[in-house]
Design a protein around this motif. Structure first.
Motif, PDB file in Angstrom:
ATOM      1  N   PRO A 214       0.923  -1.233  -0.022  1.00 39.93           N
ATOM      2  CA  PRO A 214      -0.098   0.212  -0.011  1.00 39.93           C
ATOM      3  C   PRO A 214       0.967   1.344  -0.054  1.00 39.93           C
ATOM      4  O   PRO A 214       1.623   1.370   0.900  1.00 39.93           O
TER       5      PRO A 214
ATOM      6  N   LEU B 143      -0.031   4.284  -0.022  1.00 37.23           N
ATOM      7  CA  LEU B 143      -0.498   5.495   1.033  1.00 37.23           C
ATOM      8  C   LEU B 143       0.179   5.204   2.336  1.00 37.23           C
ATOM      9  O   LEU B 143       0.761   6.167   3.193  1.00 37.23           O
ATOM     10  N   VAL B 144       0.353   4.098   2.762  1.00 43.19           N
ATOM     11  CA  VAL B 144       0.947   3.650   4.112  1.00 43.19           C
ATOM     12  C   VAL B 144       2.474   4.156   4.050  1.00 43.19           C
ATOM     13  O   VAL B 144       2.911   4.733   4.992  1.00 43.19           O
TER      14      VAL B 144
ATOM     15  N   GLY C  17       2.658   7.766   4.249  1.00 42.80           N
ATOM     16  CA  GLY C  17       2.639   8.230   5.509  1.00 42.80           C
ATOM     17  C   GLY C  17       3.682   7.994   6.502  1.00 42.80           C
ATOM     18  O   GLY C  17       3.941   9.067   7.109  1.00 42.80           O
ATOM     19  N   ILE C  18       4.116   7.055   6.208  1.00 37.67           N
ATOM     20  CA  ILE C  18       5.560   6.547   7.201  1.00 37.67           C
ATOM     21  C   ILE C  18       6.818   7.855   6.828  1.00 37.67           C
ATOM     22  O   ILE C  18       7.210   8.305   7.732  1.00 37.67           O
TER      23      ILE C  18
ATOM     24  N   PHE D 261       6.286  10.675   5.400  1.00 37.94           N
ATOM     25  CA  PHE D 261       5.754  11.758   6.332  1.00 37.94           C
ATOM     26  C   PHE D 261       6.149  11.851   7.804  1.00 37.94           C
ATOM     27  O   PHE D 261       6.776  13.025   8.328  1.00 37.94           O
TER      28      PHE D 261
END
Lengths: 324, 295
Positions: free
Chosen positions: A288, A290-291, A294-295, A297
């Motif tokens: 994924p 998106l994950v 996010g990480i 970020f």
């Protein structure tokens, strides 16, 4: 929240090496399509320009816009429509997209600069979400399908852009134009006032500057340049869809800039290249994305807020101070 | 059939009810955002994800452990609250004192991780969660048919909002909280453990979001995307209300929810953007928000 960007200008020796580096980079970009897949390169160039445009606002005025997808995706829609339905020449279609993004920037900026800091971020996010809803409903964007099969056309009626190399060099020219424009803005008296506002808004007001006008001006420029990136992308990829106007896209451009280095000229380019390369690499796997975004970020915010280029500059600065 | 402005009244009441329900969630979420922002100066972008987490906690508790709705109503906020406390201790607390935008970016990253992970495990489609048997069915109020669960959500959210408001305005803990919002250093000097207060506040705010998520589970489907769709609207609500006042956040939430419902009746095309339009107007007329203070 920016790093000392004037640093390079202060050091004549480094400045020469920066010019040499720039020349090498341009030469590499000219040669790149013979070694790499041109579509990937064009994608990187479009997003790098987008990130640079976004950085103009966060890095040099200190305004975090969470709504830049509206300009990027909006311009893509305008350009795609002009090129496909009105059968405009590609450059004219791109200019229309840029003009559209600038007008949107004027409207959104006028509303958003009424608040500062965190509210500014929330307002731009909400306004761009409103634009995304509008794009979903108005007929010309074709809702969920988007505008597909946009013709690349003939540049100025002569050069066939369906040839990958021609398209690549046009994209490169647009990117270099945008980057140069940003460089000029940042190093102009106007840019210095923007930095003054970033450092201490109240003092800038007390010195007699109409801060709101400068902020709005910067916002419109940033929007127009983001639009330039989106319009070019629409011609390169021959479609414009809802993906480009949604908040995830605004998040992505923030990540590219944060990762590369907020307030550094080349940081956004580095960040955009990394993120696009990573997405391209992961597209084949089912991890994924998106994950992972996010990480990155979280890691950036917690561990290196200056970004990759910002940290390198800081290191060089410390080293030269230690030597002196 | 009776009509108002050419609209059949049952349709009108139906949309007002839907508006009230949406408004309940806007109110609960903007309340949590306001409480967290008041003390931590952080816009909790993960608020939507924590709401989604609450709904998923209820769903998983039911499907994996057979724990019913009523227990989930207590357990899910507790679980999410504990997770939030860990997040605050390990990550958010490192960002106090620097530009508040970093708090926004951190919580944005956390929201992406949570949303991405749940999308990976459960897919983007929604999972149904049945309302408890005690609250299923409906009553005929004479002028309209009211599904009991929807009535329950409106009442429960009112109780939660008023309860939180009382907690903050009328209790000793609330007094500490308000004092720390005004001047944290001074409150610390008086011997109040301010870092603990910050941690508890973030946990409480997240638990509120999770509670809203459990309430939402039977109405909207339990989906990884439910939070991010909502949080942006809630941001607009917060901008309209201004974050200076808890009561302001609550009132704005309900009013905008109902307004959205009414728009669905009279001009459906605009219903998805009406809240943003209101936000734009408020920014023009009263930039600090309806209940906000200029800072």
């Amino acid at each position: 929240m920016a790093v000392g960007t004037e640093y390079l200008a202060e050091q004549p020796r480094l400045r020469t090496s920066a010019i040499v580096l720039g020349a090498v980079a341009i030469a590499a970009l000219l040669a790149a399509p013979f070694f790499f897949y041109p579509v990937l390169l064009m994608s990187i160039l479009c997003f790098a320009l987008f990130a640079c445009a976004f950085n103009l606002l966060i890095g040099y005025v200190g305004l975090l816009s969470f709504g830049h997808a509206a300009f990027f995706g909006g311009a893509a829609y305008f350009t795609a429509h002009a090129a496909k339905v009105w059968e405009w020449e590609p450059l004219a279609a791109i200019l229309l997209g840029v003009a559209g993004a600038a007008v949107m920037g004027l409207v959104m900026g006028f509303l958003a600069i009424r608040r500062q800091g965190i509210y500014f971020a929330m307002i731009t996010l909400a306004l761009s979400q409103m634009f995304a809803f509008i794009c979903l409903q108005v007929p010309f964007t074709h809702g969920e399908d988007g505008i597909q099969g946009v013709p690349r056309g003939y540049l100025l009626g002569i050069v066939d852009l369906n040839q990958p190399l021609a398209m690549y060099y046009l994209t490169l020219a647009i990117f270099l134009f945008g980057f140069f424009a940003i460089w000029r803005i940042v190093h102009s008296p106007f840019g210095n006032i923007l930095k003054a506002i970033r450092e201490n808004e109240r003092r800038a007001i007390s010195l007699g500057y109409r801060v709101d006008r400068y902020k709005l001006g910067a916002f419109v420029m940033s929007a127009a340049l983001a639009g330039l990136a989106g319009s070019t992308k629409a011609i390169v990829f021959q479609f414009a869809t809802l993906t480009d106007v949604q908040w995830q896209m605004s998040g992505e451009v923030i990540l590219m800039t944060l990762l590369g280095g907020i307030g550094t000229l080349v940081g956004p380019i580095v960040g955009a290249s990394l993120v696009i390369a990573l997405q391209n690499y992961l597209a084949a796997s089912d991890f994924p994305v998106l994950v992972l975004i996010g990480i990155i970020f979280v890691i950036c915010v917690l561990l290196f807020r200056r970004g990759i280029v910002g940290e390198i500059l800081e290191l060089m600065k410390r080293r030269s101070k230690g030597a002196a | 059939m009776s009509t108002i402005f050419g609209i059949p009244t049952p349709a009108l009441y139906g949309q007002i009810l839907i508006g009230l329900i949406n408004g309940s969630f806007y109110a609960m979420l903007s309340l949590g955002l306001a409480v967290i922002f008041g003390l931590l100066r952080v816009i909790n972008f993960a608020h939507g994800a924590q709401y989604m987490l609450g709904a998923f906690a209820a769903y998983l508790l039911l499907n994996w452990l057979g724990i019913n709705y009523w227990l989930a109503l207590v357990l899910a906020p507790l679980v999410v609250g504990v997770i939030a406390v860990v997040i605050e201790r390990t990550m958010l607390s490192r960002l106090y004192g620097i530009d508040p935008l970093y708090g926004l970016l951190l919580t944005f990253g956390l929201a992406l991780i949570l949303e991405g992970a749940f999308r990976y495990w459960f897919g983007a489609a929604g999972q149904p969660y049945a309302a408890p048997s005690q609250l299923s069915g409906g009553v005929n109020l004479g002028f309209m048919y009211l599904p009991i669960y929807r009535g329950w959500v409106v009442i429960a959210s009112l109780v939660i909002c008023i309860g939180t408001w009382l907690l903050i305005e009328k209790t000793r803990l609330g007094a500490y909280l308000r004092a720390a919002t005004e001047n944290a250093t001074l409150v610390q000097a008086f011997g109040v453990n301010v870092p603990l207060l910050l941690t508890l506040t973030y946990g409480l705010g997240a638990a509120l979001a999770a509670l809203a998520g459990v309430l939402a589970a039977p109405i909207y489907q339990v989906s990884p995307l439910m939070g991010s769709n909502l949080i942006i609207i809630v941001f607009a609500v917060v901008v309209v209300g201004g974050m200076g006042s808890i009561l302001g956040a609550i009132v704005t939430g309900y009013v905008l929810g109902v307004l959205e419902g009414l728009t669905k009746v009279f001009y459906p095309e605009a219903s998805s953007i009406v809240i943003f339009v209101v936000m734009a107007i408020v920014l023009l007329v009263r930039p600090a928000g309806l209940f906000g203070r200029e800072e």
